[in-house]
Enzyme design. Structure first.
Site, mmCIF file in Angstrom:
data_model
loop_
_atom_site.group_PDB
_atom_site.id
_atom_site.type_symbol
_atom_site.label_atom_id
_atom_site.label_comp_id
_atom_site.label_asym_id
_atom_site.label_seq_id
_atom_site.Cartn_x
_atom_site.Cartn_y
_atom_site.Cartn_z
ATOM 1 N N ASP A 132 0.820 -1.212 0.000
ATOM 2 C CA ASP A 132 0.000 0.000 0.000
ATOM 3 C C ASP A 132 0.855 1.263 0.000
ATOM 4 O OD1 ASP A 132 -3.025 -0.513 0.330
ATOM 5 O OD2 ASP A 132 -2.159 -1.922 1.745
ATOM 6 N N THR A 229 -7.332 -5.203 -0.566
ATOM 7 C CA THR A 229 -6.174 -5.730 0.156
ATOM 8 C C THR A 229 -6.449 -7.092 0.792
ATOM 9 O OG1 THR A 229 -6.804 -4.260 1.984
ATOM 10 C CG2 THR A 229 -4.986 -3.566 0.594
#
Length: 461
Positions: A132, A229
């Protein structure tokens, strides 16, 4: 044939490369090894195709003339894209997402190959990984280098404060290492690399530049560094999403889908199986089951897909891009619809009710992330519906890139009231009417809008 034989996997791909070379034609690097079935046979068996993996290995076997004919006939001529306005922005954005996709592949492989200490938990309990922050820093640095810091404003998901705490020193070190590995590859994409590796403070600075809150005027980028995610951590689907918004309207959209194969026939195999075959195949020839990058420019009437770039090779824009279009299916009984995997922010029960009332009979395709938008844009599915639970607010980075791509591929995206999605009111899709509906065509879209109207008052949403 046992899949433990790397020679046969290489032979398949080598045959493809040889045929392309002999014909001296321009074709995508990742043309699939199977001919395309009809849309209704989305998940075919291997027996449908001109060659299969037999039960025992025979590395000296040859390919049939049927197979060679397929390769000769399936090569796609590339018609130069009329990029017009935003041509440089689109090229840089695609290259940045390509770099980010390679970065994510490396991090995901690391996650899947060992126990990982760099998985954090955000306030909303969704996993956050090294990827990320690394993607956010990498894309921020690339855009700033290309257009200048004064000309780049970015709305992004991650907050640098979480990475600046004293107890995240190890995580920050991993991010810095990952970012520098990614930026070192920039020259392969025709982009500048840092003169020396970025320091921790420089990486944090790149992430912190993504502090725009959007708005109705001016130009800003919208980035979701790793959308989905949960899928990323589990070795499943995820996406890197980058869009350019101008005066409140998305004008460019790029989706990196590292686990979404170029050819839909490869969707019939699990992600783990595709990863295994990818490792067995010759790196020099590539692998048709690997991921893709999908992108579009508003007003062009076209959307494009290119293969995920192979590391250590020179990226030549537009990297064997080919045009994609939405499905022509408008019969609900034949249509496939997508919905989010997570039940926390979407009502599967209401979606199922709408699907039943409109006549959608196929099982839903539950996919993590904006890969759902990619599936509709290239014709793998026809409908995406999302009806958020009370209190949940949709973020612009979860939709901006996908909306442009579906619309330019010929599809329709609105809220459940039939209104265009509004990207001009900050980081959230404000005034959203009940939910989001994306369809391959207007006919299906109208039917679903009607079904939502008929069912909404009796729902608990």
């Amino acid at each position: 044939m046992s899949i433990s034989c790397p020679n046969f996997a290489s032979q398949i791909l080598r045959s493809h490369a040889s045929l392309i070379a002999r014909k001296n034609i321009y074709a995508p690097q990742d043309v699939g090894i199977f001919p395309s079935p009809s849309h209704t046979n989305l998940r075919p068996t291997l027996s449908n195709y001109p060659f299969v993996f037999p039960s025992s290995c025979n590395c000296n076997q040859t390919f049939s003339s049927t197979t060679e004919d397929y390769y000769r006939n399936s090569a796609l001529e590339f018609d130069d894209m009329d990029l017009g306005k935003y041509s440089k922005e689109l090229e840089v954005a695609v290259k940045a997402v390509q770099m980010a996709s390679l970065l994510c592949q490396r991090v995901q492989e690391s996650l899947l190959s060992r126990s990982n200490d760099h998985v954090q938990s955000k306030d909303d309990n969704s996993p956050v990984t090294v990827a990320d922050w690394s993607v956010q820093a990498t894309v921020s640095w690339v855009l700033t280098e290309a257009f200048g810091s004064k000309n780049v404003s970015i709305v992004a998901e991650e907050d640098v404060q979480a990475l600046s705490k004293a107890d995240t020193v190890g995580l920050l070190e991993a991010v810095v290492k990952t970012v520098n590995e990614s930026l070192a590859e920039a020259p392969c994409f025709g982009l500048s690399a840092p003169s020396s590796g970025l320091s921790a403070s420089e990486v944090l600075e790149a992430i912190s530049r993504c502090n725009s809150t959007g708005g109705p005027s001016g130009r800003f980028w919208v980035l979701d560094p790793v959308d989905g995610t949960l899928g990323f951590v589990r070795g499943d689907q995820y996406a890197i999403a980058l869009a350019l918004v101008e005066n409140g309207e998305p004008v460019l959209g790029v989706l990196g889908c590292p686990n979404y194969p170029m050819e839909k026939e490869w969707l019939s195999y699990s992600n783990g199986y595709r990863r295994m075959l990818s490792k067995l195949a010759s790196p020099a020839l590539g692998f048709p089951g690997k991921g893709c990058i999908i992108y579009a420019r508003k007003g062009s009437g076209k959307a494009w897909m290119q293969p995920l770039h192979q590391k250590d090779k020179k990226f030549i824009w537009p990297n064997s891009a080919r045009e994609i279009r939405v499905s022509t299916i408008d019969n609900p009984a034949l249509a496939t619809f997508c919905e989010p995997v997570e039940k926390a922010n979407s009502s599967h029960s209401f979606t199922a009710g709408v699907a039943h009332s409109v006549g959608l009979r196929n099982q839903p395709l539950r996919v993590y992330s904006m890969v759902k938008y990619a599936a509709i844009a290239r014709g793998d599915a026809e409908v995406f519906m999302k009806f958020a639970r009370a209190g949940y607010k949709e973020k612009i980075w979860d939709h901006a890139a996908g909306v442009v791509i579906i619309q330019e591929a010929g599809g329709v995206v609105t809220d459940a009231g039939g209104h265009p999605l509004c990207f001009s009111r900050g980081m959230y899709l404000e005034n959203l009417d009940r939910g989001i509906i994306a369809c391959s065509g207007a006919s299906l879209h109208e039917k679903i809008l009607g079904a939502v109207d008929a069912s909404w008052n009796s729902s608990s949403l």
